[in-house]
Write an enzyme that holds these catalytic residues in place. Structure first.
Site, short mmCIF file in Angstrom:
data_model
loop_
_atom_site.label_atom_id
_atom_site.label_comp_id
_atom_site.label_asym_id
_atom_site.label_seq_id
_atom_site.Cartn_x
_atom_site.Cartn_y
_atom_site.Cartn_z
N ARG A 173 0.91 -1.14 0.00
CA ARG A 173 0.00 0.00 0.00
C ARG A 173 0.94 1.18 0.00
NH1 ARG A 173 -2.74 3.92 -1.03
NH2 ARG A 173 -4.66 4.52 0.03
N HIS A 176 1.87 6.88 2.21
CA HIS A 176 0.71 7.77 2.24
C HIS A 176 0.48 8.28 3.65
CE1 HIS A 176 -0.89 3.87 3.55
NE2 HIS A 176 -1.88 4.53 4.12
N HIS A 178 -3.09 10.19 6.16
CA HIS A 178 -4.51 10.51 6.21
C HIS A 178 -4.77 11.71 7.12
CE1 HIS A 178 -5.25 6.50 4.50
NE2 HIS A 178 -4.55 5.98 5.50
N GLU A 182 -5.67 6.02 11.92
CA GLU A 182 -5.83 4.70 11.29
C GLU A 182 -5.52 3.60 12.29
OE1 GLU A 182 -3.88 3.93 7.41
OE2 GLU A 182 -2.95 2.21 8.42
N HIS A 221 3.23 6.78 6.29
CA HIS A 221 3.56 5.39 6.56
C HIS A 221 3.36 4.56 5.28
CE1 HIS A 221 -0.76 5.92 7.37
NE2 HIS A 221 -0.91 4.67 6.98
N GLU A 243 -11.10 6.20 1.20
CA GLU A 243 -9.78 5.83 0.69
C GLU A 243 -9.35 6.74 -0.46
OE1 GLU A 243 -7.17 2.73 0.60
OE2 GLU A 243 -7.43 3.94 2.39
#
Length: 473
Positions: A173, A176, A178, A182, A221, A243
């Site tokens: 993944r 990125h 947010h 999370e 992360h 997302e």
């Protein structure tokens, strides 16, 4: 008056300026139709001469296949439609047959929606969402996928959103961050995770099935599947999370001038010629070395101190075992970095139930990992609805609404409860009754002295129950 030569020139110029008539091609594709879109006005209102359907919609009772106990139920017992070809919306003396159209496969997995218990009443918002109905976003080159639940599909779930994500062996993944916190539970397999916080401290760890991580909002992360791949559940502390609103390193490079990166990283412009042409999202990478220390990069600030680490190896925590199952809790007592998350992993044996309870300070977001269940939610002042749950389903309970979770299957039920608060707390309905003066209970609920004497002053968490005969393996 115009002279003859001028008149001839004027007429000639006008003729030259007239547009040419286009030659329309003859279409090679045609459609045929008959009838009319609109009916005649004479069809309005009563007319004894109009034809009338004489089809009999009654399904004879001897042709209806009932679930065990369905026809005679008076106490709201679970119904098992798994062997019923066409389940019907009947419970006891209420309801009637449904001649269709129907989708029996949905009715079989949601018996309490089709034939609700007598206690259901009024209007309650939708508090169940199957992740199997969520749109799947596919990663590159078969590297993985994700699907999500948020207020767009379950509007009542205002405090939390969830993402189910899959990464193949070595798949990422991408790097990125947010705007929401999370919290994650590894459902299957194992993964390597890494991050850098605002104190310039680094974090790296390997997590496996049953382990947890948490990344605060804004902390960049990445996640990478290890040799057997992984699937994990992400829970965000914002019901409007999506997302598609994630900050991605690939997009950050694409949306910032190369001239700026050249100055920032002290690299020539041509160093950025091979940047990804679009977001990576989930993509295949080089499988990481087995020894984590080979990737444990640190700077002058060192690693994140253990007290504020981003992972907790919950898989190694032994649960509290009770007659009906087990419970283990993870909150800021042992995982302080996840300051707005308190969680419980609950196992309920067949026939048993997570006791009737409520959470005074938070909504509850739940995820069903294994088994079959039902949950009734009471909403003040007099509404209630019962929902059925299967593996991969999300449940939601608004703050202070009483509810229970009952195992309606033949295997252990395993589900996750998530609260937005520092400590995991709830109020047990059974314990409340046991700690209330007997006369108050007699006056209020009209319970007998014998019944009141049987009440317990303890909080059972999970209450043991007998397996209904129709569910026995």
């Amino acid at each position: 008056m115009y002279s003859l030569p001028l008149l001839i020139l004027s007429l000639a110029a006008g003729a030259a300026a007239a547009p040419a008539i286009a030659i329309q091609p003859v279409p090679t594709r045609t459609f045929t139709s008959s009838g009319s879109l609109l009916g005649p006005t004479g069809l309005r209102g009563y007319d004894p001469d109009l034809p009338f359907s004489k089809e009999n919609t009654v399904i004879p009772e001897n042709e209806i296949v009932f679930a065990p106990g369905q026809k005679d139920d008076k106490i709201g017992a679970p119904l098992d439609f798994s062997n019923v070809p066409t389940p019907q919306p009947i419970r006891g003396t209420k309801g009637n047959s449904d001649p269709g159209p129907k989708q029996p496969e949905i009715d079989r997995t949601h018996p309490d929606i089709l034939a609700p218990p007598q206690s259901d009443h009024g209007d309650v918002p939708q508090l169940n969402w199957p992740m199997d109905l969520s749109h799947v976003k596919l990663g590159l080159n078969n590297a993985g996928w994700s699907r999500q639940q948020n207020i767009k599909v379950m509007p009542a779930a205002t405090q939390f959103a969830g993402v189910d994500m899959r990464l193949g062996p070595g798949a990422y993944r991408e790097m990125h961050w947010h705007t929401s916190g999370e919290w994650a539970l590894v459902i299957k397999g194992s993964a390597r995770i890494g991050a850098v916080n605002e104190e310039q401290q680094t974090f790296y760890d390997d997590v496996t099935e049953g382990d947890v991580w948490f990344f605060p909002s804004g902390v960049p992360h990445y996640i990478q599947g290890l040799e057997n791949g992984t699937e994990f559940l992400l829970v965000f502390d914002d019901g409007d999370f999506s997302e598609d609103d994630t900050f991605l390193v690939s997009e950050m490079f694409a949306r910032t001038p190369t001239e700026v990166w050249s100055k920032e990283l002290d690299l020539p412009p041509q160093a950025f010629n091979d940047l990804p042409p679009e977001e990576l999202f989930i993509f295949n990478g080089t499988e990481p070395p087995k020894n984590l220390s080979e990737q444990n990069i640190t700077g002058a600030a060192g690693s994140i101190p253990n007290e504020f680490t981003y992972s907790y190896h919950w898989s190694q925590q032994e649960p509290l075992k009770v007659d009906g199952g087990s419970v283990k809790i993870l909150d800021t007592n042992t995982f302080p970095i996840a300051s707005d998350f308190s969680t419980a992993l609950v196992t309920v044996k067949p026939g048993a139930l997570r006791e009737v309870h409520w959470h005074p300070s938070s909504d509850e977001w739940s995820y069903f990992i294994q088994g079959k269940a039902r949950m009734s939610v009471y909403v003040a002042p007099n509404s209630a609805r019962t929902f059925d749950f299967n593996p991969g389903d999300v449940g939601y309970v608004p703050k202070s609404c009483s509810h229970y979770v009952e195992n309606t299957g033949t295997e252990d039920l395993i589900f996750l409860e998530v609260l937005k608060q520092k400590k995991f707390t709830d109020i047990s309905a059974g314990q409340w009754l046991g700690l209330t003066p007997p006369q108050v209970l007699k006056d209020t609920l009209h319970l007998s002295d014998k019944s009141i004497a049987h009440l317990s002053k303890e909080k059972p968490l999970v209450v043991q129950g007998k397996v209904p005969s129709s569910f026995a393996a």
